[in-house]
Design a protein around this motif. Structure first.
Motif, short mmCIF file in Angstrom:
data_model
loop_
_atom_site.label_atom_id
_atom_site.label_comp_id
_atom_site.label_asym_id
_atom_site.label_seq_id
_atom_site.Cartn_x
_atom_site.Cartn_y
_atom_site.Cartn_z
N ASP A 214 0.83 -1.21 0.00
CA ASP A 214 0.00 0.00 0.00
C ASP A 214 0.87 1.26 0.00
N ASP A 215 1.96 1.24 0.77
CA ASP A 215 2.85 2.40 0.82
C ASP A 215 3.53 2.63 -0.52
N LEU A 216 3.97 1.56 -1.17
CA LEU A 216 4.62 1.69 -2.47
C LEU A 216 3.64 2.23 -3.51
N LEU A 217 2.41 1.74 -3.48
CA LEU A 217 1.40 2.26 -4.40
C LEU A 217 1.12 3.73 -4.15
N ALA A 218 1.06 4.11 -2.88
CA ALA A 218 0.84 5.52 -2.55
C ALA A 218 1.99 6.37 -3.05
N MET A 219 3.22 5.89 -2.90
CA MET A 219 4.39 6.63 -3.37
C MET A 219 4.32 6.82 -4.88
N ALA A 220 3.90 5.79 -5.60
CA ALA A 220 3.85 5.88 -7.06
C ALA A 220 2.76 6.84 -7.52
N ARG A 221 1.71 7.00 -6.72
CA ARG A 221 0.57 7.82 -7.15
C ARG A 221 0.66 9.28 -6.72
N ILE A 222 1.60 9.60 -5.82
CA ILE A 222 1.65 10.95 -5.27
C ILE A 222 1.78 12.00 -6.35
N ASP A 223 2.70 11.77 -7.30
CA ASP A 223 2.97 12.78 -8.32
C ASP A 223 1.88 12.89 -9.38
N GLU A 224 0.89 12.02 -9.32
CA GLU A 224 -0.18 12.07 -10.31
C GLU A 224 -1.20 13.16 -9.99
N GLY A 225 -1.12 13.73 -8.77
CA GLY A 225 -2.01 14.83 -8.41
C GLY A 225 -3.20 14.36 -7.59
N ALA A 226 -3.89 15.31 -7.02
CA ALA A 226 -5.04 15.00 -6.17
C ALA A 226 -6.20 14.48 -6.99
N ASP A 227 -6.85 13.44 -6.43
CA ASP A 227 -7.95 12.81 -7.16
C ASP A 227 -9.31 13.15 -6.58
N GLY A 343 8.87 1.70 6.59
CA GLY A 343 9.95 2.67 6.64
C GLY A 343 9.82 3.82 5.67
N ILE A 344 8.80 3.84 4.81
CA ILE A 344 8.67 4.95 3.85
C ILE A 344 7.45 5.82 4.14
N GLY A 345 6.81 5.59 5.27
CA GLY A 345 5.60 6.34 5.60
C GLY A 345 5.85 7.84 5.71
N LEU A 346 6.94 8.24 6.38
CA LEU A 346 7.22 9.66 6.54
C LEU A 346 7.60 10.30 5.21
N ALA A 347 8.30 9.56 4.36
CA ALA A 347 8.62 10.09 3.03
C ALA A 347 7.35 10.35 2.24
N ILE A 348 6.38 9.45 2.37
CA ILE A 348 5.09 9.63 1.69
C ILE A 348 4.37 10.86 2.25
N CYS A 349 4.38 11.00 3.57
CA CYS A 349 3.73 12.16 4.20
C CYS A 349 4.34 13.47 3.70
#
Length: 378
Positions: A214-227, A343-349
């Motif tokens: 789930d975290d990896l998917l969130a990271m991949a989708r961040i730059d796609e913009g708000a949905d 370990g990537i939760g804060l990077a995603i935030c």
């Protein structure tokens, strides 16, 4: 670059002017041609860097300009079956050459004019004027190179996002199978009699892998913009984050203290900000000492919205704070090893908050706790 070439041609009275760009493989590619070159040079043709060096070696220098009447070779893109001696156009020209370099001396390209070259009596100010245009050409080639690098970085970033999304989607299938079969094993009474700890271990591992996916998917989708930008109540999002962490909070005897208005509404990407709140609150509970308190504050000062999450946990080493939001190395502290996570939760935030125009910061004291502050426009 066309305007620069036209200006140089007018200043020198040349038959033609061309600007070539240096490539990493030792060639010079013609980017711009103005006028009518006698050899029919067109954009896209390439000539060897060694040919430029030979011309410069025998030229008379006029400031940064080099004047010569030597043989020039332009290589034509033809099938490799054509003999090498037939792959170029050779011609004797009056040439004015101006190499274009970066500040550290690397060759960016060359500005060339074809036509009469008066070595003995150049027109007053002509050399200085051509040098001025050469500086403009250098800046143009520098910008072009930077744009090429930027385009390549964007291409690589798009490839990274696609790769992460592809891999994580592929991981979802076996994880779902693990979860379903774990449920079947847990429903088997014989396992309950024999002790179910192996099944519990499988479920914990599957849950950890699912969180990572789930975290990896969130990271991949961040730059796609708000949905799903919509008006939401941030107080509700904060309370939902507490409910999400409630089970672990009870196990660790951690309590929540909430300081917030009854309602605080703002237009925002709900799903993204929900992830930010849940991650920060979940971390606060995870790293709290047993019997501790997690203090959550939400307010609307004059310059926007502020959310603060403070725990009484193990704290973060000062040298770790500088890279806390990087992707990631988890804190190299033995006290954190009992707290599993991707370990990537804060990077995603950090990326989510930055994308919506906000800022996230952290303050911490070892052994006393950590405060995360999220400031949002609003």
């Amino acid at each position: 670059m066309v305007r620069i070439a036209e200006s140089v041609r007018a200043a020198t009275g040349a038959l033609a002017t061309m600007i070539s760009r240096a490539s990493e493989d030792g060639w010079l590619e013609v980017m711009t041609v103005v006028g009518e070159p006698s050899a029919g040079i067109v954009e896209g043709l390439r000539w060897r860097r060694s040919d430029l060096d030979a011309l410069l070696g025998s030229a008379e220098q006029l400031g940064r300009l080099h004047a010569t009447k030597h043989r020039m070779v332009s290589y034509v893109e033809v099938p490799t079956s054509v003999p090498e001696t037939e792959r170029y156009i050779a011609h004797h020209l009056g040439l004015l050459l101006t190499p274009l370099h970066t500040p550290d001396g690397a060759l960016l390209g060359v500005l060339t004019t074809e036509g009469p070259v008066d070595l003995a009596h150049p027109a007053a100010g002509t050399c200085e004027l051509v040098e001025l245009y050469a500086d403009q050409a250098r800046l143009a080639l520098t910008a072009l190179r930077q744009q090429d690098v930027l385009n390549e970085l964007r291409r690589l970033d798009e490839y990274r996002r696609d790769l992460v999304a592809s891999i994580t989607h592929d991981l979802k299938t076996p994880l779902t199978a693990i979860a379903l079969n774990t449920e079947l094993l847990e429903s088997d009474g014989r396992l309950a009699e024999a002790g179910s700890h192996p099944v519990a271990a499988i479920r914990r591992s599957a849950d950890r892998l699912a969180d990572l996916v789930d975290d990896l998917l969130a990271m991949a989708r961040i730059d796609e913009g708000a949905d799903d930008v919509a008006e939401v109540d941030l107080v509700d999002l904060m309370r939902e984050a507490c409910e999400h962490a409630e089970v672990e909070a009870r196990l660790r005897d951690v309590t929540f203290d909430i300081d917030a208005p009854e309602e605080l509404r703002v237009s925002v990407d709900r799903s993204s900000l929900t992830r930010v709140f849940a991650n920060l609150v979940g971390n606060a509970v995870k790293f709290s000492l047993p019997g501790g308190h997690v203090v959550l504050q939400l307010a609307r000062p004059d310059d926007g919205i502020e959310f603060r999450c403070t725990d009484e946990g193990i704290g973060i080493p000062p040298d770790r704070l500088e890279t806390l939001f990087d992707i990631p190395r988890r804190t190299p502290d033995s006290r954190t090893q009992d707290h599993p996570g991707s370990g990537i939760g804060l990077a995603i935030c950090q990326r989510i908050v930055t994308r919506i125009g906000g800022r996230i910061t952290a303050e911490s004291t070892l052994g006393k706790g950590t405060t995360f502050t999220v400031r949002l426009p609003g």
